[in-house]
Design a protein around this motif. Sequence first.
Motif, PDB file in Angstrom:
ATOM      1  N   GLN A  47       0.849  -1.188   0.000  1.00  0.00           N
ATOM      2  CA  GLN A  47       0.000   0.000   0.000  1.00  0.00           C
ATOM      3  C   GLN A  47       0.890   1.246   0.000  1.00  0.00           C
ATOM      4  OE1 GLN A  47      -2.594   0.532   3.397  1.00  0.00           O
ATOM      5  NE2 GLN A  47      -4.068   1.615   2.154  1.00  0.00           N
ATOM      6  N   LEU A  48       0.897   1.980  -1.115  1.00  0.00           N
ATOM      7  CA  LEU A  48       1.783   3.127  -1.274  1.00  0.00           C
ATOM      8  C   LEU A  48       1.270   4.392  -0.592  1.00  0.00           C
ATOM      9  CD1 LEU A  48       2.923   2.589  -4.948  1.00  0.00           C
ATOM     10  CD2 LEU A  48       4.163   2.073  -2.842  1.00  0.00           C
ATOM     11  N   VAL A  49      -0.021   4.462  -0.315  1.00  0.00           N
ATOM     12  CA  VAL A  49      -0.588   5.575   0.448  1.00  0.00           C
ATOM     13  C   VAL A  49      -1.183   4.964   1.721  1.00  0.00           C
ATOM     14  CG1 VAL A  49      -2.245   7.477   0.469  1.00  0.00           C
ATOM     15  CG2 VAL A  49      -1.102   6.862  -1.663  1.00  0.00           C
ATOM     16  N   PRO A  50      -0.409   4.980   2.805  1.00  0.00           N
ATOM     17  CA  PRO A  50      -0.869   4.353   4.051  1.00  0.00           C
ATOM     18  C   PRO A  50      -2.232   4.896   4.481  1.00  0.00           C
ATOM     19  CG  PRO A  50       1.439   4.955   4.223  1.00  0.00           C
ATOM     20  CD  PRO A  50       0.922   5.572   2.941  1.00  0.00           C
ATOM     21  N   GLY A  51      -3.130   3.988   4.753  1.00  0.00           N
ATOM     22  CA  GLY A  51      -4.474   4.389   5.165  1.00  0.00           C
ATOM     23  C   GLY A  51      -5.302   4.956   4.024  1.00  0.00           C
ATOM     24  N   LEU A  92       4.572  11.206   7.181  1.00  0.00           N
ATOM     25  CA  LEU A  92       3.938  10.436   6.106  1.00  0.00           C
ATOM     26  C   LEU A  92       4.767  10.535   4.828  1.00  0.00           C
ATOM     27  CD1 LEU A  92       1.611   8.759   4.966  1.00  0.00           C
ATOM     28  CD2 LEU A  92       0.354  10.907   4.606  1.00  0.00           C
ATOM     29  N   ALA A  93       5.333  11.696   4.541  1.00  0.00           N
ATOM     30  CA  ALA A  93       6.173  11.869   3.357  1.00  0.00           C
ATOM     31  C   ALA A  93       7.382  10.945   3.400  1.00  0.00           C
ATOM     32  CB  ALA A  93       6.623  13.327   3.230  1.00  0.00           C
ATOM     33  N   VAL A  94       8.014  10.856   4.549  1.00  0.00           N
ATOM     34  CA  VAL A  94       9.175   9.962   4.700  1.00  0.00           C
ATOM     35  C   VAL A  94       8.731   8.511   4.483  1.00  0.00           C
ATOM     36  CG1 VAL A  94      10.883   9.059   6.338  1.00  0.00           C
ATOM     37  CG2 VAL A  94      10.475  11.527   6.202  1.00  0.00           C
ATOM     38  N   LYS A  95       7.612   8.147   5.075  1.00  0.00           N
ATOM     39  CA  LYS A  95       7.120   6.775   4.927  1.00  0.00           C
ATOM     40  C   LYS A  95       6.800   6.460   3.471  1.00  0.00           C
ATOM     41  CE  LYS A  95       3.958   3.448   6.848  1.00  0.00           C
ATOM     42  NZ  LYS A  95       3.150   3.104   8.005  1.00  0.00           N
ATOM     43  N   MET A  96       6.168   7.407   2.783  1.00  0.00           N
ATOM     44  CA  MET A  96       5.825   7.168   1.383  1.00  0.00           C
ATOM     45  C   MET A  96       7.078   7.055   0.520  1.00  0.00           C
ATOM     46  SD  MET A  96       2.402   9.503   1.029  1.00  0.00           S
ATOM     47  CE  MET A  96       2.375   9.387  -0.742  1.00  0.00           C
ATOM     48  N   ALA A  97       8.079   7.864   0.788  1.00  0.00           N
ATOM     49  CA  ALA A  97       9.334   7.770   0.037  1.00  0.00           C
ATOM     50  C   ALA A  97       9.975   6.404   0.253  1.00  0.00           C
ATOM     51  CB  ALA A  97      10.279   8.891   0.443  1.00  0.00           C
ATOM     52  N   ARG A 131      -4.444  12.928   4.119  1.00  0.00           N
ATOM     53  CA  ARG A 131      -4.852  13.880   5.160  1.00  0.00           C
ATOM     54  C   ARG A 131      -4.128  13.575   6.468  1.00  0.00           C
ATOM     55  NH1 ARG A 131      -7.312  18.386   3.726  1.00  0.00           N
ATOM     56  NH2 ARG A 131      -8.297  18.437   5.749  1.00  0.00           N
ATOM     57  N   THR A 132      -3.563  14.605   7.061  1.00  0.00           N
ATOM     58  CA  THR A 132      -2.911  14.487   8.362  1.00  0.00           C
ATOM     59  C   THR A 132      -3.366  15.652   9.223  1.00  0.00           C
ATOM     60  OG1 THR A 132      -0.954  15.749   7.697  1.00  0.00           O
ATOM     61  CG2 THR A 132      -0.878  13.360   7.354  1.00  0.00           C
ATOM     62  N   ALA A 133      -3.269  15.488  10.526  1.00  0.00           N
ATOM     63  CA  ALA A 133      -3.725  16.524  11.453  1.00  0.00           C
ATOM     64  C   ALA A 133      -2.757  17.692  11.545  1.00  0.00           C
ATOM     65  CB  ALA A 133      -3.953  15.915  12.838  1.00  0.00           C
ATOM     66  N   THR A 134      -1.474  17.432  11.349  1.00  0.00           N
ATOM     67  CA  THR A 134      -0.459  18.468  11.535  1.00  0.00           C
ATOM     68  C   THR A 134       0.611  18.378  10.444  1.00  0.00           C
ATOM     69  OG1 THR A 134       1.000  17.090  12.882  1.00  0.00           O
ATOM     70  CG2 THR A 134      -0.734  18.310  14.062  1.00  0.00           C
ATOM     71  N   PRO A 135       1.360  19.456  10.248  1.00  0.00           N
ATOM     72  CA  PRO A 135       2.485  19.385   9.319  1.00  0.00           C
ATOM     73  C   PRO A 135       3.507  18.321   9.729  1.00  0.00           C
ATOM     74  CG  PRO A 135       1.966  21.674   9.797  1.00  0.00           C
ATOM     75  CD  PRO A 135       1.144  20.831  10.722  1.00  0.00           C
ATOM     76  N   ILE A 188       1.501  16.060  -0.031  1.00  0.00           N
ATOM     77  CA  ILE A 188       0.706  15.904   1.193  1.00  0.00           C
ATOM     78  C   ILE A 188       0.232  17.264   1.699  1.00  0.00           C
ATOM     79  CG2 ILE A 188       0.824  15.186   3.623  1.00  0.00           C
ATOM     80  CD1 ILE A 188       2.829  12.976   2.540  1.00  0.00           C
ATOM     81  N   ALA A 189       1.123  18.255   1.677  1.00  0.00           N
ATOM     82  CA  ALA A 189       0.752  19.598   2.129  1.00  0.00           C
ATOM     83  C   ALA A 189      -0.381  20.159   1.275  1.00  0.00           C
ATOM     84  CB  ALA A 189       1.969  20.522   2.101  1.00  0.00           C
ATOM     85  N   ALA A 190      -0.290  19.977  -0.023  1.00  0.00           N
ATOM     86  CA  ALA A 190      -1.354  20.457  -0.906  1.00  0.00           C
ATOM     87  C   ALA A 190      -2.672  19.741  -0.599  1.00  0.00           C
ATOM     88  CB  ALA A 190      -0.951  20.257  -2.360  1.00  0.00           C
ATOM     89  N   ALA A 191      -2.605  18.439  -0.355  1.00  0.00           N
ATOM     90  CA  ALA A 191      -3.817  17.677  -0.032  1.00  0.00           C
ATOM     91  C   ALA A 191      -4.441  18.142   1.280  1.00  0.00           C
ATOM     92  CB  ALA A 191      -3.503  16.185   0.044  1.00  0.00           C
ATOM     93  N   ASN A 192      -3.643  18.739   2.133  1.00  0.00           N
ATOM     94  CA  ASN A 192      -4.126  19.220   3.427  1.00  0.00           C
ATOM     95  C   ASN A 192      -4.362  20.734   3.425  1.00  0.00           C
ATOM     96  OD1 ASN A 192      -4.088  16.992   5.620  1.00  0.00           O
ATOM     97  ND2 ASN A 192      -2.339  16.568   4.300  1.00  0.00           N
TER      98      ASN A 192
END
Length: 84
Positions: free
Chosen positions: A5-9, A23-28, A13-17, A70-74
């Motif tokens: 799964q390349l996009v966890p969950g 999440l960015a590190v995990k996706m990389a 969307r995340t609650a904070t920067p 991720i920032a743009a999505a949030n």
Amino acid sequence: MSDLQLVPGNSLRTATPEEGRQLAVKMARLVIKLTQPDDEKRRQQRAIYAENPMMLIAIGQTVAAEFATIAAANNYWRDRPDAN
């Protein structure tokens, strides 16, 4: 295709920067795992990029690109009442 799964969950969307950066590190890391699925080969390659500043910069750029998405999505977390 892998069942990785390349996009966890299935959400960016995340609650904070800070959560977004994590999440960015995990996706990389997941992209690297998908590209080179062999655990032993990835371990061997770590020794190579650990000594190469340009490769380390490339890793940072990959994380930055993921974080920008991720920032743009949030909506850059602007819709949060406690955002600066």
